[in-house]
Structures are given as structure tokens and as C-alpha cells.
Design an enzyme around this catalytic site. Structure first.
Site, mmCIF file in Angstrom:
data_model
loop_
_atom_site.group_PDB
_atom_site.id
_atom_site.type_symbol
_atom_site.label_atom_id
_atom_site.label_comp_id
_atom_site.label_asym_id
_atom_site.label_seq_id
_atom_site.Cartn_x
_atom_site.Cartn_y
_atom_site.Cartn_z
ATOM 1 N N GLY A 19 71.989 66.746 95.033
ATOM 2 C CA GLY A 19 70.923 67.591 94.502
ATOM 3 C C GLY A 19 70.818 67.609 92.991
ATOM 4 N N GLY A 20 71.789 67.002 92.307
ATOM 5 C CA GLY A 20 71.766 67.027 90.837
ATOM 6 C C GLY A 20 71.870 68.442 90.299
ATOM 7 N N TYR A 23 74.875 70.810 86.093
ATOM 8 C CA TYR A 23 74.833 70.389 84.686
ATOM 9 C C TYR A 23 76.251 70.469 84.116
ATOM 10 C CZ TYR A 23 73.610 70.401 79.736
ATOM 11 O OH TYR A 23 73.528 70.110 78.401
ATOM 12 N N ALA A 27 78.954 63.139 87.486
ATOM 13 C CA ALA A 27 78.623 62.458 88.741
ATOM 14 C C ALA A 27 77.442 63.140 89.435
ATOM 15 C CB ALA A 27 79.842 62.448 89.663
ATOM 16 N N ASN A 110 87.705 75.315 94.699
ATOM 17 C CA ASN A 110 86.920 76.367 94.046
ATOM 18 C C ASN A 110 86.679 77.575 94.945
ATOM 19 O OD1 ASN A 110 85.194 73.532 93.137
ATOM 20 N ND2 ASN A 110 86.288 74.706 91.595
ATOM 21 N N HIS A 137 73.803 77.500 93.082
ATOM 22 C CA HIS A 137 74.107 76.996 94.439
ATOM 23 C C HIS A 137 75.538 77.297 94.861
ATOM 24 C CE1 HIS A 137 75.731 73.610 92.085
ATOM 25 N NE2 HIS A 137 76.309 73.145 93.159
ATOM 26 N N ARG A 138 76.437 77.521 93.883
ATOM 27 C CA ARG A 138 77.820 77.820 94.219
ATOM 28 C C ARG A 138 78.070 79.336 94.264
ATOM 29 N NH1 ARG A 138 82.358 73.756 93.503
ATOM 30 N NH2 ARG A 138 82.592 74.826 95.487
ATOM 31 N N GLU A 174 86.308 80.049 88.756
ATOM 32 C CA GLU A 174 86.135 78.845 89.576
ATOM 33 C C GLU A 174 87.343 78.592 90.468
ATOM 34 O OE1 GLU A 174 83.277 76.438 89.237
ATOM 35 O OE2 GLU A 174 82.300 78.163 88.329
ATOM 36 N N ARG A 214 83.094 77.004 82.436
ATOM 37 C CA ARG A 214 82.832 77.848 83.619
ATOM 38 C C ARG A 214 83.818 79.004 83.787
ATOM 39 N NH1 ARG A 214 81.188 74.060 88.740
ATOM 40 N NH2 ARG A 214 80.154 72.335 87.665
ATOM 41 N N HIS A 250 86.049 71.234 85.161
ATOM 42 C CA HIS A 250 87.183 72.036 85.656
ATOM 43 C C HIS A 250 88.460 71.407 85.098
ATOM 44 C CE1 HIS A 250 84.688 73.115 89.458
ATOM 45 N NE2 HIS A 250 84.741 74.176 88.688
ATOM 46 N N CYS A 371 89.769 68.331 94.516
ATOM 47 C CA CYS A 371 88.673 69.305 94.714
ATOM 48 C C CYS A 371 88.556 69.695 96.171
ATOM 49 C CB CYS A 371 87.326 68.701 94.323
ATOM 50 S SG CYS A 371 87.198 68.193 92.628
HETATM 51 O O1 SUG Z 1 80.965 72.562 91.227
HETATM 52 N N1 SUG Z 1 79.599 69.595 92.518
HETATM 53 C C1 SUG Z 1 80.725 70.488 92.391
HETATM 54 C C2 SUG Z 1 82.000 69.701 92.299
HETATM 55 C C3 SUG Z 1 83.207 70.580 92.352
HETATM 56 C C4 SUG Z 1 84.468 69.845 92.088
HETATM 57 N N2 SUG Z 1 85.586 70.717 92.210
HETATM 58 C C5 SUG Z 1 86.701 70.651 91.459
HETATM 59 N N3 SUG Z 1 86.775 69.987 90.366
HETATM 60 N N4 SUG Z 1 87.717 71.379 91.845
HETATM 61 C C6 SUG Z 1 80.559 71.394 91.163
HETATM 62 O O2 SUG Z 1 80.030 70.907 90.145
HETATM 63 C C7 SUG Z 1 77.268 69.040 92.935
HETATM 64 C C8 SUG Z 1 76.202 69.405 93.930
HETATM 65 C C9 SUG Z 1 74.966 68.578 93.788
HETATM 66 O O3 SUG Z 1 74.612 68.190 92.678
HETATM 67 O O4 SUG Z 1 74.320 68.300 94.831
HETATM 68 C C10 SUG Z 1 78.391 70.062 92.885
HETATM 69 O O5 SUG Z 1 78.189 71.213 93.159
#
Ligand code: SUG
Length: 448
Positions: A19-20, A23, A27, A110, A137-138, A174, A214, A250, A371
Site C-alpha cells: 500500500g505504500g 513514509y 521498502a 510491533n 494503518h498501524r 512501536e 516513531r 525501528h 519484525c
Molecule cells: O510499520 N510496514 C511496517 C513494517 C514493520 C517492520 N517491523 C519492524 N521493524 N519491527 C511498518 O512500516 C508497510 C505497509 C504498506 O506499505 O503496505 C508497513 O506497514
């Protein structure tokens, strides 16, 4: 009494997509809108759980969440039947529908911060669900996370659960992604290491310039208070703001610890020498000998670390006292990182072996081996008090694999998220999952 580190891995949910949404997470940003494969993602995760179980490690599983989160969309003003809510969101505010469909709860590092009973004032294992309030979203994960953790660790004699911290940026939390515990043995008192990205109330701490930090110091301190940790058993350290600006969103993207070992990048922290001295002192007071393993920037750059997720590895203790590093395939694809790892395991140090796993579906959203797991140190009695339905066994692995094969799609794009049929598919899959894992009713559609 025997004690263990149990890794509870997040099972990837059926709406896994790119979903991007994050920010600051390189990745997630660079794979935005690519098509994903939820079935492959879930099977890759299960293969890692099975492999660790087969190697003799204690392994558990943490259920995914109900997505699309129709209740979250209703709170944002979309009304009508469930299908209408989804269709309206798709038409008027696609980014909100995408956010309400994210399978981000798979990254259970998390989900919460966990303190083992040997560290806490009341001798129970403490859990604080993370508010994850840096990303919308989180931020919608923690109510279900709390219910799922409550169903897994239900026995109040051994387990204490705290609600997420206040949902404001000043208490951005987090969870275990910014928390590591050092100890001589899992059942003995240890030193809990909290890493924060900024302070919300004290301007003496610098902040990153580009990407968000965060985790706040105030959130980490609140968790330590809730868990009843002693001053002597806690160390706080600040992440280097410059690495946050390079995509280290993180601390577990640039450091990992276990037992007496901290495996970290030279640029990971501010005031590194002071921090190492404090860790060394406090670990010595609980009878341990701190062993820092620093990866120099001359061998591996911060950019290499962010791309390969070298530090988002699982550092596991083996029976002979040596350690095993579980890394993602991307480490083998980076020549500098792979060379470094060959040298590390051949040097006669504590980290003796590296095992590589293909977790590409999760990696493309910024989630590596570390993660995907929540560590819970438990003694034998506590382990016996965990809901046995969530402990990985060969038959459970078989059931979960078949469940994924039956219910998951092998391709998901933004358009698929707008299909009201997806909601029905996910609910029937999750209803069956709660029976397989013996969780009872934990999802909004099961309790409302
Ligand atoms: O919170 N990615 C998660 C990745 C979490 C990784 N966790 C640790 N490092 N412990 C985040 O950024 C991407 C969702 C999206 O773009 O579709 C996302 O939420």
C-alpha cells in the site's frame, strides 16, 4: 527451573498488499502499488516457523487481524451495509480503504513490549500493546492485538496485560522493535534496553530532519513503569537521528540483541560509548558478561543494512552457548553483507552460523525475520500456562498450511481490496482460524 525464549511469529493475513503506507520505510515506499501474493507471504512465514521448530526452538504463532477493518471505516464516516462501506471508501477515499486493509499486524515485533517475570516487580510476565500511532494503518491494530494476546496468555496468575499508551505522538510506541533484553539465562533477572528516536518533552534530544522518529523516550519510560522494572534493570539509548533519516524506522533495522550479545551497526546510536559502558555495568550486576559485536561502517554501510536487513535478523541461543543468526535472503544478495557474515561466523566468535530464509513478500514492505516475531521469555510453569493452541507443532503447521491453501488468494492489487467478496472470504478464513488456534472470539465480526 528451565526457561526459554519463545518466538511467536505473526501469521500473514489474507489481505497482504503493498500500500505504500509507511513514509520513512524505504521498502514500503518503493514497492507501493506492486501486486502482492498473500498466499506465498503466509507460506514463507510458516516455513520459517516450521524450520525453527524443527531446529529445536520454541515456536508459537500470533493470529492476523480482521481486514478490511469495516469498523474503522465507519468511524471515518462511511455508512451503509458492510459492502457499501467498502464501495464508498473505494470511490471517495482509496488511501483510507488501503489503510483499512493492511495486513501490517504480521510484524508482531510491533505488537507489544514484553517483560519476563524475572524482571518485573510482581513476578508476572508483562505485556503492553503498542499504540503504533505514527501510522494510521498501524494505529488501528492495538485493540485486537490486546484481545489476541489476552486469549494466548490468559492466566492472570502469570500474565499481566496493559492497554496501549495514550494515542498521541508524544507517547508514540512501536513495541518490541525498539526493545531488547540482555540476560545470562532467560529465567534470571536481566537488563531491558529501550531505544527511542526522540523525546516529546525534552528539547535537548535531537530529532531526525526528514523521516519521523516513531518511538519517544516518554513512551519507553511509561512502559518500564507499567511493567514494574527497576532502575538497575533498565538502560535507555537514543537512536542516531541520521540513520532514521536513511530509513532505519525501528531500531531492529540496525541492531539486535540476545543473551549477553548486542549485534549492532557502528552508526546505530548516539553516545555509543556511554551506552555500552552502562549496559556492561548493569549486565555485570545481574551476573552477566556483556559482549558487544559492532559492525563497522567500513564493512557494511547504513544503506547496505537498510537494503539487506542484516540486523533485522533473529539471534538465537543454541544449547552449546553459541548463537545462530537467521537472516533474510537479501543478505546473500548483497556482496558486502555476505562477505561480512562469512568473516563473522568464521572468526571463532559467539555467532557461529547463519541461516537464510526467503521472506521476500514481507521484506518488500520492510519486514524481515525479526519484525515477524515477538519474543516472550518464559519459564516452564509459564510456558505450560500459555494457550496450547498457539504453540507450533507439526500437526498445527499442517493445518495452518492447508488453511492458507484453502483461503488465500495468490494475487492482490488495489482493485481487489475494493471487492466486497474479499471481506467475506477473510471473515470465513479468520473464523476457522480462531477454531484452529483455540482463541475463542477475538475479532470485531465475532463479538459485535
Ligand atoms: O510499520 N510496514 C511496517 C513494517 C514493520 C517492520 N517491523 C519492524 N521493524 N519491527 C511498518 O512500516 C508497510 C505497509 C504498506 O506499505 O503496505 C508497513 O506497514
Amino acid at each position: 527451573m528451565k526457561s526459554y525464549e519463545v518466538n511467536f511469529d505473526g501469521l500473514v493475513g489474507p489481505t497482504h498488499n503493498y500500500g505504500g503506507l509507511s513514509y520513512g520505510n524505504v521498502a514500503s515506499q518503493s514497492n507501493s502499488q506492486q501486486s502482492s501474493n498473500p498466499k506465498e507471504a503466509a507460506l514463507q512465514g510458516l516455513a520459517k516457523m516450521k524450520a525453527l521448530m524443527d531446529m529445536g526452538f520454541q515456536q508459537g504463532v500470533l493470529a492476523p487481524q480482521e481486514r478490511p477493518d469495516v469498523a474503522a471505516l465507519r468511524r471515518l464516516g462511511f455508512a451503509g451495509s458492510d459492502a457499501q462501506v467498502i464501495q464508498r471508501a473505494a470511490k471517495e477515499a482509496m488511501p483510507l480503504l488501503v489503510a483499512s486493509c493492511s495486513a501490517s499486524s504480521m510484524w508482531v515485533a510491533n505488537a507489544a513490549t514484553v517483560s519476563p517475570s524475572a524482571d518485573t516487580a510482581d513476578g508476572r510476565v508483562h505485556f503492553t500493546a503498542a499504540n503504533l500511532n505514527c501510522k494510521y494503518h498501524r494505529s488501528i491494530e492495538h485493540p485486537t492485538t490486546s484481545r489476541v494476546l489476552g486469549a494466548m496468555f490468559a492466566d492472570q496468575q502469570h500474565f499481566a496485560h496493559h492497554a496501549a499508551l495514550p494515542a498521541v505522538a508524544q507517547f508514540g510506541d512501536e513495541g518490541a522493535a525498539n526493545h531488547t533484553r540482555f540476560c545470562r539465562a532467560y529465567g534470571e533477572a536481566g537488563v531491558e534496553f529501550f531505544v527511542f528516536g526522540r523525546s516529546a518533552f525534552d528539547s535537548r534530544y535531537p530529532s531526525p530532519q526528514k523521516y519521523p522518529a516513531r518511538q519517544t523516550l516518554e513512551a519507553s519510560r511509561a512502559v518500564a513503569r507499567l511493567h514494574g522494572l527497576s532502575e538497575e534493570g533498565v538502560v535507555y539509548a537514543q537512536q542516531n537521528p541520521a540513520v532514521i533519516d536513511q530509513g532505519v524506522f525501528h531500531n531492529d533495522v540496525i541492531a539486535v540483541g540476545n543473551g549477553e550479545v548486542l549485534f549492532y551497526h557502528e552508526d546505530a546510536f548516539l553516545d555509543t560509548d556511554k551506552m555500552l559502558a552502562e549496559l556492561s555495568d548493569k549486565i555485570a550486576k545481574v551476573g552477566g558478561k556483556f559482549q558487544p559485536v559492532c559492525v563497522p561502517r567500513s564493512a557494511v554501510t547504513v544503506d547496505d543494512a537498510v537494503r539487506s536487513y542484516l540486523f533485522n535478523s533473529q539471534l538465537l541461543s543454541r544449547a552449546d552457548g553459541s548463537m545462530l543468526l537467521i537472516v533474510p535472503e537479501e543478505c546473500r544478495g548483497n556482496e558486502r553483507v555476505w562477505n561480512y557474515l562469512q568473516g563473522l561466523t568464521g572468526s571463532g566468535g559467539v555467532i557461529r552460523e547463519v541461516k537464510v530464509f526467503d521472506l521476500k513478500q514481507s521484506m518488500q514492505n520492510g519486514g524481515g525475520p525479526a519484525c515477524l516475531r515477538l519474543r516472550v521469555a518464559l519459564n516452564e510453569t509459564e510456558l505450560a500456562a500459555v494457550n496450547p493452541g498457539v504453540i507450533m507443532t507439526a500437526p498445527l503447521y499442517e493445518s495452518l498450511t492447508q488453511w492458507v491453501e484453502r483461503h488465500y488468494r495468490d494475487r492482490m492489487t488495489e482493485n481487489d481490496l475494493a471487492d466486497p467478496q474479499l471481506l467475506l472470504e477473510c471473515r470465513s478464513a479468520l473464523d476457522e482460524l480462531t477454531q484452529i488456534l483455540k482463541l475463542g472470539a477475538v475479532y470485531p465480526f465475532q463479538i459485535n
